[in-house]
Design a protein around this motif. Structure first.
Motif, short mmCIF file in Angstrom:
data_model
loop_
_atom_site.label_atom_id
_atom_site.label_comp_id
_atom_site.label_asym_id
_atom_site.label_seq_id
_atom_site.Cartn_x
_atom_site.Cartn_y
_atom_site.Cartn_z
N GLU A 94 -8.46 9.37 5.27
CA GLU A 94 -8.85 8.16 4.50
C GLU A 94 -7.61 7.27 4.28
O GLU A 94 -7.64 6.06 4.51
CB GLU A 94 -9.40 8.63 3.16
N ILE A 95 -6.53 7.92 3.85
CA ILE A 95 -5.29 7.17 3.56
C ILE A 95 -4.74 6.53 4.84
O ILE A 95 -4.52 5.32 4.91
CB ILE A 95 -4.24 8.10 2.91
N GLU B 74 -8.88 13.50 2.85
CA GLU B 74 -8.13 12.47 2.11
C GLU B 74 -7.00 11.91 2.97
O GLU B 74 -6.71 10.71 2.94
CB GLU B 74 -7.58 13.04 0.79
N LEU C 270 -4.57 2.35 6.30
CA LEU C 270 -3.32 1.58 6.32
C LEU C 270 -3.51 0.32 7.17
O LEU C 270 -4.07 0.39 8.29
CB LEU C 270 -2.17 2.41 6.87
N LYS D 278 0.81 10.52 -3.53
CA LYS D 278 0.18 10.94 -2.27
C LYS D 278 1.21 10.92 -1.12
O LYS D 278 1.28 11.80 -0.30
CB LYS D 278 -1.00 10.01 -1.93
N TRP D 279 1.94 9.81 -1.10
CA TRP D 279 2.96 9.65 -0.03
C TRP D 279 4.28 10.18 -0.60
O TRP D 279 5.07 9.44 -1.16
CB TRP D 279 3.05 8.17 0.37
N PHE E 264 2.83 13.81 3.32
CA PHE E 264 1.73 13.44 2.41
C PHE E 264 1.28 14.68 1.64
O PHE E 264 1.22 15.79 2.19
CB PHE E 264 0.55 12.85 3.20
N LEU F 231 0.93 4.23 -2.81
CA LEU F 231 0.67 5.64 -2.49
C LEU F 231 1.85 6.54 -2.89
O LEU F 231 1.68 7.70 -3.26
CB LEU F 231 0.38 5.79 -0.99
N VAL G 79 -1.91 15.78 -0.26
CA VAL G 79 -3.31 15.37 -0.45
C VAL G 79 -4.20 16.59 -0.70
O VAL G 79 -3.76 17.74 -0.56
CB VAL G 79 -3.81 14.63 0.82
N ARG H 140 0.85 -1.21 0.00
CA ARG H 140 0.00 0.00 0.00
C ARG H 140 0.88 1.26 0.00
O ARG H 140 0.62 2.23 -0.72
CB ARG H 140 -0.93 -0.04 1.22
#
Lengths: 96, 96, 96, 96, 96, 96, 96, 96, 96, 96
Positions: free
Chosen positions: E66-67, E63, E71, E39-40, E56, E34, E58, E30
């Motif tokens: 959510e991320i 968001e 995890l 995103k990451w 991050f 990302l 975002v 994951r």
């Protein structure tokens, strides 16, 4: 309605003595007045520290803030507030 | 002689329900008894937390420890003790 | 009367999945009910944490405790409560 | 986008009274302006402390910093910021 | 929009090895996904601890939540979030 | 080699304005120079606080200390340092 | 390059004795090996606690993490790392 | 040589009663033996907590660690150690 | 006998420059002298902070206090002391 | 009745030398007097810090507060008080 308030006073060392004494005198007079009118329900000294533990009986947070922020020593205090209510094992309402 | 005691209870989630209920029942009975005999002078619930703020009136730290360590919930409590005495601005001795 | 409440949920990892799901479902239903009847005035998620910041509008600390201690997730929460009142610079009472 | 901000003001005791009063007056005017234009969405006083809890509705962290660091009392504040978003159990978006 | 996130992982010692390995594998997959979708933005290991510091990028706190809450290791993490913005002395916007 | 550094600046309120402005100007110039020569790899503002989060790319702790202790605002900073290295799930070395 | 590392070990009480003994034995063997090859430069016991203070001499944070995270007791340790360098008043480089 | 030691005992609730009783009994016997041979110079109970404050008179930190880490309850204790020496205003050496 | 000492120096910003420089110079001379006579066994700079980590080899706490309280910068230091002893896995006594 | 008191002295650096010396002299004289009359039962220096650990033998919290708040250095002290009582494993009452 009861609030538990712990006040720790930290007077700066370079505050002129006269100013400190006047502050303490007006603080004492105000505290006595608030006790007489039932707002300041309990006032105890924490042994060994310039701090007290108090229980205030007020209409709500608004009145609590008015009282505390109006205390002469307020600018020199660290204050912690806990809202209290009746405990399930309390045999008397004790103001809660 | 007064001591301010804050007790925060942390019951493990995997404590069998029956055990927890018995503990709470015996705790409640003991608390009521101590209030009736004047040792547990004030008992208030801290709103929003499984915690209370109490004032004990005892002969000294020895008796305070005997009472607190004898409470059924003692093994599950975080306890903070403050020794109290009469405040210079208190208009009544209020047990101190 | 407004209280600011921060709730951090710590579910034990070994709580059976079914139990956790039922807890969350009943918690959600209860939260929705309390919002509809105006008690739970604001409910926001703290981004990145299993925590929320909420504003409760209640009669006093007693009702606040009843509501919070009655939440299904209460045994798994660390809760911090602040009593709120109207700010001198607030242009609306905003429930305070 | 919502940010939860807790501001605790610590004015030095030796700040000339005139300076402090001007700071407070300009702070109050600025806070009112920000509330009117919707940026400062909620502003509550924490009862018993020179502190407030606020909710800001801004385009992002950049605008939040601009607003907070531009407050007259900013140099005398301890500030904690939490990013907020919609809670899964919230029945209204409530700005999140 | 950038958020600085510090994650400290605390895996219970009695988590079956197979479960822990699967969690770590899905977490790694994951995280890689990302990072690939931007995103990451940054992911560094804190030397000596089962912790990381990440940035991050975002759309907003929603968001981000959510991320992070999605995890696999989220239930075993202590997470601290700081909202970031461009620094006055930064010579590049660096995503802020 | 990367180090994560969080700097919180606390300028005394009684620092003459001219001194503070010169400090900030020389700090800004130095920060820009360090960014241009790649030492100060990332510099972000923590929204709402006079603080930044930075990533330094240096030969080792010795050079890190030289840089940080040489910053004009160093005497007024609380600094936290974390040594970073490549994360097992990082898809790029990202300087680590 | 030197890193100061404080390790506090917290072995769960319900860890089977055999497992704990094997962990300690392999930890001891590994620690001795690292001391012999010069990586673990100093290892002292903090009197009264299951904790040690150590100085590691490594190529950089990456190698430090590899060593620490590879220790058998790593999952049961709270670890604090400080990057060290030569002190201006040190009369010998002492590895820094 | 004197060391001030504060020990806080946290017995897990799921420790079989028999095990806990044996631990306490052997702890008590060992404590009495150490007091008789002068090592454990003072031992007082902290009222209201499963904790004690003690003064040990030992040859040095090595012996202190041997004694403390050898106590049956050691694995269940949080321990804080302070090295003591004679105070400039002490009218007797009092073991320091 | 070894003591681990962490010293964090906080020089007030309004200390006249001449006073500060003299303090630092005498501190440096004293530190060098103590290192030469073997009392100050290790002295390392904590990268990024006006702090050091040191190991003192003294006869006991009394001598340690004499040395530390005699340091010119002592009034401006926050000091943490840990008594050290030989670790069970140490392959050399290393002064402990 | 015994109370454990830890006093940490923080003298402001800008206190005129003469004032500080007089404070210390009167503090020393008062401490010696209290030791002679048995109130200040134990007084030890915490090695490396301007702090002491003391045991007071007093009638109750009231007398403790009178003594501590009357100390010349009281305005410059951080004080922590613990009420003590006899430990179940103590072979002598040791004043408790």
């Amino acid at each position: 309605m009861l609030f538990h308030v712990e006040m720790t006073v930290e007077l700066p060392h370079d505050l002129p003595a006269g100013v400190a004494d006047r502050l303490k005198a007006t603080e004492k007079a105000r505290a006595e007045e608030l006790q007489r009118n039932g707002k300041w329900r309990h006032l105890w000294r924490v042994a060994g520290r310039y701090a007290n533990v108090s229980i205030f009986d007020v209409r709500g947070p608004g009145e609590l803030h008015e009282i505390l922020s109006g205390l002469p020593l307020f600018p020199f205090m660290k204050i912690e507030v806990k809202a209290l209510c009746r405990h399930g094992s309390a045999i008397a309402d004790d103001g809660a």
